[in-house]
Motif scaffolding. Structure first.
Motif, PDB file in Angstrom:
ATOM      1  N   PRO A 160       0.970  51.899 -17.843  1.00 45.14           N
ATOM      2  CA  PRO A 160       0.457  53.216 -18.243  1.00 45.14           C
ATOM      3  C   PRO A 160      -0.426  53.824 -17.158  1.00 45.14           C
ATOM      4  O   PRO A 160      -0.933  53.095 -16.288  1.00 45.14           O
ATOM      5  N   ALA A 161      -0.646  55.142 -17.279  1.00 48.18           N
ATOM      6  CA  ALA A 161      -1.411  55.837 -16.234  1.00 48.18           C
ATOM      7  C   ALA A 161      -2.856  55.339 -16.177  1.00 48.18           C
ATOM      8  O   ALA A 161      -3.440  55.256 -15.100  1.00 48.18           O
ATOM      9  N   LYS A 162      -3.404  54.971 -17.337  1.00 53.83           N
ATOM     10  CA  LYS A 162      -4.826  54.621 -17.360  1.00 53.83           C
ATOM     11  C   LYS A 162      -5.007  53.104 -17.549  1.00 53.83           C
ATOM     12  O   LYS A 162      -4.329  52.501 -18.396  1.00 53.83           O
ATOM     13  N   ALA A 163      -5.894  52.550 -16.771  1.00 57.82           N
ATOM     14  CA  ALA A 163      -6.181  51.110 -16.906  1.00 57.82           C
ATOM     15  C   ALA A 163      -6.849  50.839 -18.247  1.00 57.82           C
ATOM     16  O   ALA A 163      -7.763  51.567 -18.627  1.00 57.82           O
ATOM     17  N   PRO A 164      -6.431  49.800 -18.968  1.00 53.63           N
ATOM     18  CA  PRO A 164      -7.104  49.481 -20.232  1.00 53.63           C
ATOM     19  C   PRO A 164      -8.572  49.121 -20.030  1.00 53.63           C
ATOM     20  O   PRO A 164      -9.386  49.330 -20.907  1.00 53.63           O
ATOM     21  N   ASP A 165      -8.917  48.565 -18.875  1.00 51.28           N
ATOM     22  CA  ASP A 165     -10.303  48.154 -18.628  1.00 51.28           C
ATOM     23  C   ASP A 165     -10.644  48.422 -17.160  1.00 51.28           C
ATOM     24  O   ASP A 165      -9.934  47.939 -16.270  1.00 51.28           O
ATOM     25  N   SER A 166     -11.713  49.182 -16.939  1.00 56.53           N
ATOM     26  CA  SER A 166     -12.017  49.551 -15.550  1.00 56.53           C
ATOM     27  C   SER A 166     -12.500  48.334 -14.737  1.00 56.53           C
ATOM     28  O   SER A 166     -12.473  48.353 -13.509  1.00 56.53           O
ATOM     29  N   LEU A 167     -12.945  47.268 -15.405  1.00 54.88           N
ATOM     30  CA  LEU A 167     -13.434  46.093 -14.663  1.00 54.88           C
ATOM     31  C   LEU A 167     -12.277  45.236 -14.168  1.00 54.88           C
ATOM     32  O   LEU A 167     -12.226  44.823 -13.022  1.00 54.88           O
ATOM     33  N   SER A 168     -11.357  44.977 -15.090  1.00 56.88           N
ATOM     34  CA  SER A 168     -10.146  44.224 -14.732  1.00 56.88           C
ATOM     35  C   SER A 168      -9.209  44.257 -15.939  1.00 56.88           C
ATOM     36  O   SER A 168      -9.631  43.935 -17.047  1.00 56.88           O
ATOM     37  N   SER A 169      -7.982  44.654 -15.698  1.00 56.53           N
ATOM     38  CA  SER A 169      -6.994  44.722 -16.790  1.00 56.53           C
ATOM     39  C   SER A 169      -5.937  43.655 -16.555  1.00 56.53           C
ATOM     40  O   SER A 169      -5.578  43.369 -15.408  1.00 56.53           O
ATOM     41  N   THR A 170      -5.453  43.090 -17.650  1.00 54.46           N
ATOM     42  CA  THR A 170      -4.505  41.977 -17.487  1.00 54.46           C
ATOM     43  C   THR A 170      -3.100  42.367 -17.914  1.00 54.46           C
ATOM     44  O   THR A 170      -2.882  42.788 -19.057  1.00 54.46           O
ATOM     45  N   VAL A 171      -2.171  42.199 -16.991  1.00 53.47           N
ATOM     46  CA  VAL A 171      -0.748  42.373 -17.293  1.00 53.47           C
ATOM     47  C   VAL A 171      -0.157  40.968 -17.397  1.00 53.47           C
ATOM     48  O   VAL A 171      -0.346  40.147 -16.488  1.00 53.47           O
ATOM     49  N   VAL A 172       0.525  40.706 -18.515  1.00 52.26           N
ATOM     50  CA  VAL A 172       1.101  39.370 -18.698  1.00 52.26           C
ATOM     51  C   VAL A 172       2.591  39.421 -18.374  1.00 52.26           C
ATOM     52  O   VAL A 172       3.306  40.312 -18.829  1.00 52.26           O
ATOM     53  N   LEU A 173       3.026  38.451 -17.583  1.00 49.51           N
ATOM     54  CA  LEU A 173       4.462  38.315 -17.312  1.00 49.51           C
ATOM     55  C   LEU A 173       4.878  36.952 -17.838  1.00 49.51           C
ATOM     56  O   LEU A 173       4.306  35.934 -17.412  1.00 49.51           O
ATOM     57  N   ARG A 174       5.844  36.930 -18.759  1.00 49.52           N
ATOM     58  CA  ARG A 174       6.385  35.615 -19.132  1.00 49.52           C
ATOM     59  C   ARG A 174       7.697  35.420 -18.394  1.00 49.52           C
ATOM     60  O   ARG A 174       8.627  36.206 -18.520  1.00 49.52           O
ATOM     61  N   LEU A 175       7.742  34.378 -17.599  1.00 51.31           N
ATOM     62  CA  LEU A 175       8.888  34.148 -16.722  1.00 51.31           C
ATOM     63  C   LEU A 175       9.702  32.972 -17.221  1.00 51.31           C
ATOM     64  O   LEU A 175       9.171  32.057 -17.848  1.00 51.31           O
ATOM     65  N   LYS A 176      10.958  33.003 -16.867  1.00 53.01           N
ATOM     66  CA  LYS A 176      11.807  31.842 -17.148  1.00 53.01           C
ATOM     67  C   LYS A 176      11.460  30.747 -16.140  1.00 53.01           C
ATOM     68  O   LYS A 176      11.474  30.983 -14.931  1.00 53.01           O
ATOM     69  N   GLY A 177      11.119  29.575 -16.606  1.00 51.65           N
ATOM     70  CA  GLY A 177      10.841  28.448 -15.693  1.00 51.65           C
ATOM     71  C   GLY A 177       9.640  28.691 -14.804  1.00 51.65           C
ATOM     72  O   GLY A 177       8.757  29.479 -15.120  1.00 51.65           O
ATOM     73  N   ASP A 178       9.645  27.998 -13.663  1.00 46.92           N
ATOM     74  CA  ASP A 178       8.542  28.148 -12.705  1.00 46.92           C
ATOM     75  C   ASP A 178       8.684  29.463 -11.947  1.00 46.92           C
ATOM     76  O   ASP A 178       9.800  29.931 -11.742  1.00 46.92           O
ATOM     77  N   PRO A 179       7.581  30.020 -11.495  1.00 50.93           N
ATOM     78  CA  PRO A 179       7.697  31.272 -10.736  1.00 50.93           C
ATOM     79  C   PRO A 179       8.434  31.062  -9.411  1.00 50.93           C
ATOM     80  O   PRO A 179       8.180  30.069  -8.716  1.00 50.93           O
ATOM     81  N   ASP A 180       9.331  31.962  -9.128  1.00 54.76           N
ATOM     82  CA  ASP A 180      10.060  31.917  -7.870  1.00 54.76           C
ATOM     83  C   ASP A 180       9.507  33.050  -7.002  1.00 54.76           C
ATOM     84  O   ASP A 180       9.751  34.225  -7.281  1.00 54.76           O
ATOM     85  N   ILE A 181       8.737  32.654  -6.001  1.00 57.36           N
ATOM     86  CA  ILE A 181       8.073  33.683  -5.187  1.00 57.36           C
ATOM     87  C   ILE A 181       8.430  33.500  -3.718  1.00 57.36           C
ATOM     88  O   ILE A 181       8.194  32.431  -3.139  1.00 57.36           O
ATOM     89  N   GLU A 182       9.007  34.519  -3.161  1.00 59.42           N
ATOM     90  CA  GLU A 182       9.357  34.481  -1.741  1.00 59.42           C
ATOM     91  C   GLU A 182       8.118  34.904  -0.950  1.00 59.42           C
ATOM     92  O   GLU A 182       7.566  35.980  -1.227  1.00 59.42           O
ATOM     93  N   PRO A 183       7.655  34.072  -0.014  1.00 61.09           N
ATOM     94  CA  PRO A 183       6.428  34.466   0.701  1.00 61.09           C
ATOM     95  C   PRO A 183       6.630  35.811   1.407  1.00 61.09           C
ATOM     96  O   PRO A 183       7.699  36.056   1.998  1.00 61.09           O
TER      97      PRO A 183
END
Ligand code: FHN
Length: 585
Positions: free
Chosen positions: A427-450
């Motif tokens: 959304p356009a506005k942050a839920p919390d100006s200090l720190s807002s949390t977006v949750v991602l539920r992923l299949k298995g372990d995270p696959d992150i390409e450096p």
């Protein structure tokens, strides 16, 4: 002596004394523990992530002022910094009367802040026991008008509210009981005495008292292990058996590593992989109460510190310094309540989480929780995207769910896999100006390409120390206290490397930022090109100078690697902050 060399010497001495200690010290753990037992013992602590440190004692009476003068430094050190004679300091105890002490309220405050444990100074360096002690009359029951043990009701309140209790104990430094001031220096002959006797007759019996008289204790927090030989440690260590399962820190001395490392007043840039660790920190500039210290950190800073620490796999032990009346200063109360408000919504993204799988995130931090067949990533967004697109750089995993933690309904957020990584529409506005949390539920372990470093539009390529891959035994990234460099580079076989993506070819002027107390030589390698460099003697390992090293050519676009390797002959350690390529003129 170069700090790195000193640290190595200390490490060698510690390792040596640890080896020697095997035959003498009866360390009940972790030697006898299996990794699974250790994990079980540390389980609650790793889950907790957030605790309250309480520095409380007689020093809260002078509260930073002695003889009409403000004494510089931290409040609990006033006796030492002001060189206050023993008899005179003892008079402050006559004014220590914490009639407003409400342990239940303290524990409720910690709980409201989202803290899961607290650690209170049972005795600090002024040697004053905040409990009824048979080993020394210099204690709250015998030396103050209050006349009561403050730890007992605190232990009861902790028990009642489900908060784990820890005691801090200054085992080596005691400015009041004779023999205990050896480590910190004497300024009054009343302090003279034998340290072994002090440990035998005061410290060990008192440690026995605090481990025996307050029910289940979760933590024993040692401090300032100056002059703690293994023989002295041997008088204390076996006592830990009185509290099976207790967690101790790394400040006992004598080569004993304890369970947790304790960075003080700073957050290690890359955490402390392989170790449990806990950053302890003040809310203003003092641990013990100082009436005129108003240098309070903002709630935003405290909260983001907590997030930052959790994202690096550590705990945050945040200090309060109550007054001699027994009140936690109002600015601390306010901040803790604000942090607590945030924790009510976002606590899931802190408790029981582990370190971020991303190296760096431009907008905030990430914590991780492994579930049975999936993983939750908590994206802590400090800087909310103005275009509504949050990029999780290099993330390739399939996303099962994405939502805002603040959204009780869990409304799904759209996600899109792109070349750069996963983009979450927020959304356009942050839920919390200090720190807002977006949750991602992923299949298995995270696959992150450096994500590789890359050149700016003008061709400049900046290679900062934090992004370097370090190969070797001693060299390491160092941060805090003005440091942000590869340091501890004692072994000439150690080398560092930056991998980057070249987008512009051509000739580049290469510079490096170096601090050194010698003129060691090193070599830069880019493919088959080599460039020799000599460190400037800047006279100090924290004084950096930019040195021109010459020209290197980036011959083709794509993945490349720059190496910096010492020239072994006559190597003298350098602290390397960065290497920069700029298009040659
Ligand atoms: O000297 C103490 C200081 O007063 C305070 O207790 C801190 C907390 O970690 N520990 C010592 C310094 O490292």
């Amino acid at each position: 002596m170069h700090p790195s060399i000193r640290r190595l010497a200390v490490a060698v001495l510690c390792a040596l004394s640890a080896t020697l200690a095997c035959s003498v010290a009866q360390e009940p753990k972790p030697d006898e523990e299996t990794p699974a037992q250790r994990d079980a013992r540390m389980g609650w602590w790793r889950e907790a992530r957030f605790g309250m440190f309480i520095h409380w004692g007689v020093y809260s009476v002078p509260a930073g002022t002695y003889d009409g003068k403000q004494i510089p430094g931290i409040g609990e050190w006033i006796m030492n910094r002001g060189k206050i004679p023993v008899a005179e300091y003892r008079r402050f105890a006559k004014q220590f009367n914490p009639v407003k002490y409400d342990p239940d309220a303290w524990v409720r405050l910690a709980k409201e802040a989202g803290m899961k444990y607290l650690v209170i100074t049972s005795k600090h360096h002024d040697g004053f026991a905040m409990f009824d002690s048979k080993a020394s009359d210099w204690n709250i029951v015998k030396a103050t008008p209050y006349g009561r043990d403050v730890l007992k009701p605190l232990a009861e309140a902790c028990q009642k509210h489900g908060i784990k209790l820890g005691f801090y104990y200054s085992q080596a430094q005691d400015w009041n009981n004779p023999g205990g001031a050896a480590a910190g220096g004497h300024w009054d002959k009343a302090q003279a005495g034998d340290m072994d006797e002090y440990i035998r007759n005061v410290a060990a019996p008192q440690v026995k008292e605090i481990l025996s008289n307050y029910g289940k204790l979760a933590i024993l927090w040692w401090d300032t292990p100056v002059d703690m030989t293994k023989e002295r440690v041997d008088m204390l260590l076996p006592l830990l058996k009185l509290q099976p399962g207790i967690i101790t820190n790394n400040r006992l001395g004598g080569g004993y590593r304890g369970d947790s490392d304790t960075p003080e007043q700073h957050i290690p840039a890359t955490g402390m992989p392989g170790r449990d660790w806990e950053t302890c920190m003040t809310m203003n500039d003092t641990w013990g109460y100082k009436s005129y210290d108003d240098h309070w950190k903002s709630t935003e800073t405290l909260l983001r510190n907590l997030v930052d620490i959790a994202s690096k796999g550590g705990n945050y032990l945040l200090n309060v310094g109550p007054t001699s009346e027994g009140l936690i200063p109002q600015p601390s109360v306010e901040r803790l309540k604000e942090v607590g408000k945030w924790m009510k919504v976002n606590g899931e993204a802190i408790y029981g989480t582990t370190a971020s799988p991303f190296k760096q995130l431009p907008w905030g931090r990430c914590t991780k929780k492994a579930l049975l067949v999936s993983t939750k990533l908590y994206l802590h967004v400090f800087t909310w995207p103005t275009d509504g697109k949050l990029l999780a750089p290099g993330l390739r995993s399939a996303v099962e769910q994405a939502y805002l933690l603040a959204d009780a309904k869990g409304t799904p957020l759209a996600t899109e896999a792109t070349d750069q990584g996963l983009v979450v529409s927020v959304p356009a506005k942050a839920p919390d100006s200090l720190s807002s949390t977006v949750v991602l539920r992923l299949k298995g372990d995270p696959d992150i390409e450096p994500v590789l470093l890359t050149q700016k539009e003008d061709g400049t390529l900046a290679l900062p120390a934090l992004e370097a891959v370090v190969h070797g035994d001693t060299a390491q990234y160092e941060s805090g206290g003005g440091k942000d460099n590869i340091g501890f580079w004692l072994n000439p076989n150690d080398w560092v490397e930056w991998q980057f993506k070249a987008t512009q070819t051509g000739k580049f002027d290469v510079t490096a930022e170096i601090a050194s107390q010698g003129t060691g030589s090193f070599e830069l390698r880019l493919g088959n090109q080599k460039l020799k460099g000599t460190a400037p003697n800047t006279g100090d390992y924290t004084k950096f100078r930019k040195v021109s090293l010459g020209t290197l050519e980036i011959r083709e676009s794509g993945k490349a690697s720059l190496e910096v390797r010492p020239v072994a002959a006559g190597w003298q350690p350098i602290n390397l902050k960065s290497v920069t390529f700029k298009p040659a003129r």
